[in-house]
Design a protein around this motif. Structure first.
Motif, PDB file in Angstrom:
ATOM      1  N   ASP A   6       0.796  -1.322  -0.081  1.00 19.34           N
ATOM      2  CA  ASP A   6      -0.034   0.085   0.078  1.00 19.34           C
ATOM      3  C   ASP A   6       0.977   1.297  -0.068  1.00 19.34           C
ATOM      4  O   ASP A   6       0.524   2.073  -0.542  1.00 19.34           O
ATOM      5  CB  ASP A   6      -0.964   0.123   1.134  1.00 19.34           C
ATOM      6  CG  ASP A   6      -1.910  -0.973   1.113  1.00 19.34           C
ATOM      7  OD1 ASP A   6      -2.323  -1.352   0.013  1.00 19.34           O
ATOM      8  OD2 ASP A   6      -2.472  -1.433   2.162  1.00 19.34           O
ATOM      9  N   GLY A  10       2.079   4.299  -3.966  1.00 23.52           N
ATOM     10  CA  GLY A  10       1.853   5.759  -4.412  1.00 23.52           C
ATOM     11  C   GLY A  10       3.196   6.408  -4.612  1.00 23.52           C
ATOM     12  O   GLY A  10       3.455   7.343  -5.231  1.00 23.52           O
ATOM     13  N   GLU A  14       1.184   4.140  -8.634  1.00 25.83           N
ATOM     14  CA  GLU A  14       0.244   4.961  -8.977  1.00 25.83           C
ATOM     15  C   GLU A  14       0.776   6.484  -8.158  1.00 25.83           C
ATOM     16  O   GLU A  14      -0.211   7.244  -7.805  1.00 25.83           O
ATOM     17  CB  GLU A  14      -1.189   4.465  -8.055  1.00 25.83           C
ATOM     18  CG  GLU A  14      -1.628   3.405  -8.450  1.00 25.83           C
ATOM     19  CD  GLU A  14      -2.998   3.127  -7.829  1.00 25.83           C
ATOM     20  OE1 GLU A  14      -3.643   3.955  -7.214  1.00 25.83           O
ATOM     21  OE2 GLU A  14      -3.441   1.799  -7.998  1.00 25.83           O
ATOM     22  N   LEU A  48      -3.442  14.503   3.582  1.00 23.03           N
ATOM     23  CA  LEU A  48      -4.234  13.405   3.235  1.00 23.03           C
ATOM     24  C   LEU A  48      -3.899  12.060   4.179  1.00 23.03           C
ATOM     25  O   LEU A  48      -5.033  11.488   4.381  1.00 23.03           O
ATOM     26  CB  LEU A  48      -3.062  12.990   1.885  1.00 23.03           C
ATOM     27  CG  LEU A  48      -3.341  11.484   1.280  1.00 23.03           C
ATOM     28  CD1 LEU A  48      -4.705  11.676   0.586  1.00 23.03           C
ATOM     29  CD2 LEU A  48      -2.215  11.465  -0.066  1.00 23.03           C
ATOM     30  N   SER A  52      -7.485  10.654   5.779  1.00 20.30           N
ATOM     31  CA  SER A  52      -7.391   9.132   5.294  1.00 20.30           C
ATOM     32  C   SER A  52      -7.566   8.201   6.699  1.00 20.30           C
ATOM     33  O   SER A  52      -8.491   7.599   6.592  1.00 20.30           O
ATOM     34  CB  SER A  52      -6.055   8.469   4.685  1.00 20.30           C
ATOM     35  OG  SER A  52      -6.050   9.202   3.264  1.00 20.30           O
ATOM     36  N   ILE A 109      -6.336  14.359  -5.506  1.00 17.98           N
ATOM     37  CA  ILE A 109      -5.324  13.566  -4.986  1.00 17.98           C
ATOM     38  C   ILE A 109      -6.210  13.015  -3.562  1.00 17.98           C
ATOM     39  O   ILE A 109      -6.274  11.730  -3.139  1.00 17.98           O
ATOM     40  CB  ILE A 109      -4.032  13.564  -4.578  1.00 17.98           C
ATOM     41  CG1 ILE A 109      -3.392  14.027  -5.933  1.00 17.98           C
ATOM     42  CG2 ILE A 109      -3.273  12.560  -3.844  1.00 17.98           C
ATOM     43  CD1 ILE A 109      -1.828  14.661  -5.922  1.00 17.98           C
ATOM     44  N   ARG A 113      -8.383   9.654  -2.839  1.00 16.69           N
ATOM     45  CA  ARG A 113      -7.894   8.285  -2.008  1.00 16.69           C
ATOM     46  C   ARG A 113      -8.988   8.143  -0.936  1.00 16.69           C
ATOM     47  O   ARG A 113      -9.075   7.064  -0.412  1.00 16.69           O
ATOM     48  CB  ARG A 113      -6.503   8.820  -1.352  1.00 16.69           C
ATOM     49  CG  ARG A 113      -5.366   8.685  -2.407  1.00 16.69           C
ATOM     50  CD  ARG A 113      -5.458   7.649  -3.568  1.00 16.69           C
ATOM     51  NE  ARG A 113      -5.060   6.549  -2.896  1.00 16.69           N
ATOM     52  CZ  ARG A 113      -5.322   5.298  -3.738  1.00 16.69           C
ATOM     53  NH1 ARG A 113      -5.684   5.604  -5.105  1.00 16.69           N
ATOM     54  NH2 ARG A 113      -5.149   4.271  -3.213  1.00 16.69           N
ATOM     55  N   PHE A 117      -9.924   4.469  -1.353  1.00 14.68           N
ATOM     56  CA  PHE A 117      -9.216   3.441  -0.577  1.00 14.68           C
ATOM     57  C   PHE A 117      -9.677   3.716   0.923  1.00 14.68           C
ATOM     58  O   PHE A 117      -9.956   2.748   1.432  1.00 14.68           O
ATOM     59  CB  PHE A 117      -7.733   3.768  -0.774  1.00 14.68           C
ATOM     60  CG  PHE A 117      -6.962   2.727  -0.425  1.00 14.68           C
ATOM     61  CD1 PHE A 117      -6.681   1.706  -1.153  1.00 14.68           C
ATOM     62  CD2 PHE A 117      -6.317   2.759   1.028  1.00 14.68           C
ATOM     63  CE1 PHE A 117      -5.728   0.553  -0.713  1.00 14.68           C
ATOM     64  CE2 PHE A 117      -5.542   1.618   1.307  1.00 14.68           C
ATOM     65  CZ  PHE A 117      -5.360   0.724   0.644  1.00 14.68           C
ATOM     66  N   ASP A 129      -1.112   3.821   2.726  1.00 14.16           N
ATOM     67  CA  ASP A 129      -1.557   4.214   1.453  1.00 14.16           C
ATOM     68  C   ASP A 129      -1.356   5.832   1.361  1.00 14.16           C
ATOM     69  O   ASP A 129      -0.763   6.241   0.355  1.00 14.16           O
ATOM     70  CB  ASP A 129      -3.061   3.829   0.879  1.00 14.16           C
ATOM     71  CG  ASP A 129      -3.320   4.618  -0.384  1.00 14.16           C
ATOM     72  OD1 ASP A 129      -3.075   3.844  -1.333  1.00 14.16           O
ATOM     73  OD2 ASP A 129      -4.181   5.521  -0.250  1.00 14.16           O
ATOM     74  N   ALA A 130      -2.068   6.511   2.298  1.00 16.18           N
ATOM     75  CA  ALA A 130      -2.048   7.930   2.277  1.00 16.18           C
ATOM     76  C   ALA A 130      -0.348   8.488   2.376  1.00 16.18           C
ATOM     77  O   ALA A 130      -0.303   9.387   1.743  1.00 16.18           O
ATOM     78  CB  ALA A 130      -2.609   8.659   3.306  1.00 16.18           C
ATOM     79  N   MET A 133       1.128   7.836  -1.072  1.00 15.77           N
ATOM     80  CA  MET A 133       0.758   8.614  -2.028  1.00 15.77           C
ATOM     81  C   MET A 133       1.343   9.963  -1.823  1.00 15.77           C
ATOM     82  O   MET A 133       1.655  10.694  -2.748  1.00 15.77           O
ATOM     83  CB  MET A 133      -0.732   8.955  -2.072  1.00 15.77           C
ATOM     84  CG  MET A 133      -1.452   7.591  -2.633  1.00 15.77           C
ATOM     85  SD  MET A 133      -1.284   7.429  -4.486  1.00 15.77           S
ATOM     86  CE  MET A 133      -1.775   6.025  -4.682  1.00 15.77           C
TER      87      MET A 133
END
Length: 171
Positions: A6, A10, A14, A48, A52, A109, A113, A117, A129-130, A133
């Motif tokens: 995860d 980022g 991705e 982010l 998240s 973004i 997310r 996600f 993930d955050a 990213m």
């Protein structure tokens, strides 16, 4: 292992700027110096990551009909924290960044997310993930900033690295 995937996702697979081509408006607007790129990247990463985690914690409470407005309120809260922090502790940087810090609220973004996600997984995976990213955005925007600063002013992070005698004007 899943947390690592995860996170790494980022950074490259991705990457918001280079692979998904979202968040490009702020990347082009504030990248006149490497310092600005790092500051914008850190601000977006903070918003982010915090958003998240919070959205992930509330994912079973927020009704489907109002999820997007709720996400925007959560993001706006953390964006306001960043905005006020920069205004209080880094006023010159705050002036340079201008409207682009408050515009994190509607940054594709962050909202993407949240929807794709954070609203579907637990807070630890959402945070991984955050963070991935956000750091992917940060390295990409910093690279763009460094190139623009070097070509535009002959400096990197404010330090002169190219001779002042070079003529950077087009003929």
């Amino acid at each position: 292992m899943q947390l690592f995937k995860d996170f790494i996702n980022g950074l490259w697979n991705e990457n918001p700027i280079f692979r998904m081509v979202i968040g490009i408006c702020s990347a082009l607007a504030v990248t006149t110096s490497a310092n600005n790129g790092i500051a914008m990247g850190m601000a977006l990463t903070f918003v982010l990551t915090c958003s998240s985690i919070f959205i992930s914690l509330l994912r079973h409470i927020i009704p489907d009909k109002v999820r997007i407005p709720c996400y925007i309120i959560v993001v706006a809260t953390f964006t306001t924290v960043v905005d006020l922090f920069m205004k209080a502790y880094f006023p010159s940087l705050y002036e340079v960044m201008g409207i682009f810090i408050p515009l994190i609220v509607v940054n594709c973004i962050v909202l993407a997310r949240a929807e794709a996600f954070a609203s579907k997984v637990g807070p630890v995976r959402a945070a991984a993930d955050a963070l991935g990213m956000g750091l992917g955005y940060t390295w990409a925007i910093t690279l763009i900033s460094m190139i623009r600063e070097l070509m535009g002013a002959g400096t990197l992070f404010g330090y002169q690295v190219m001779s002042d005698s070079l003529d950077r004007k087009s003929t």
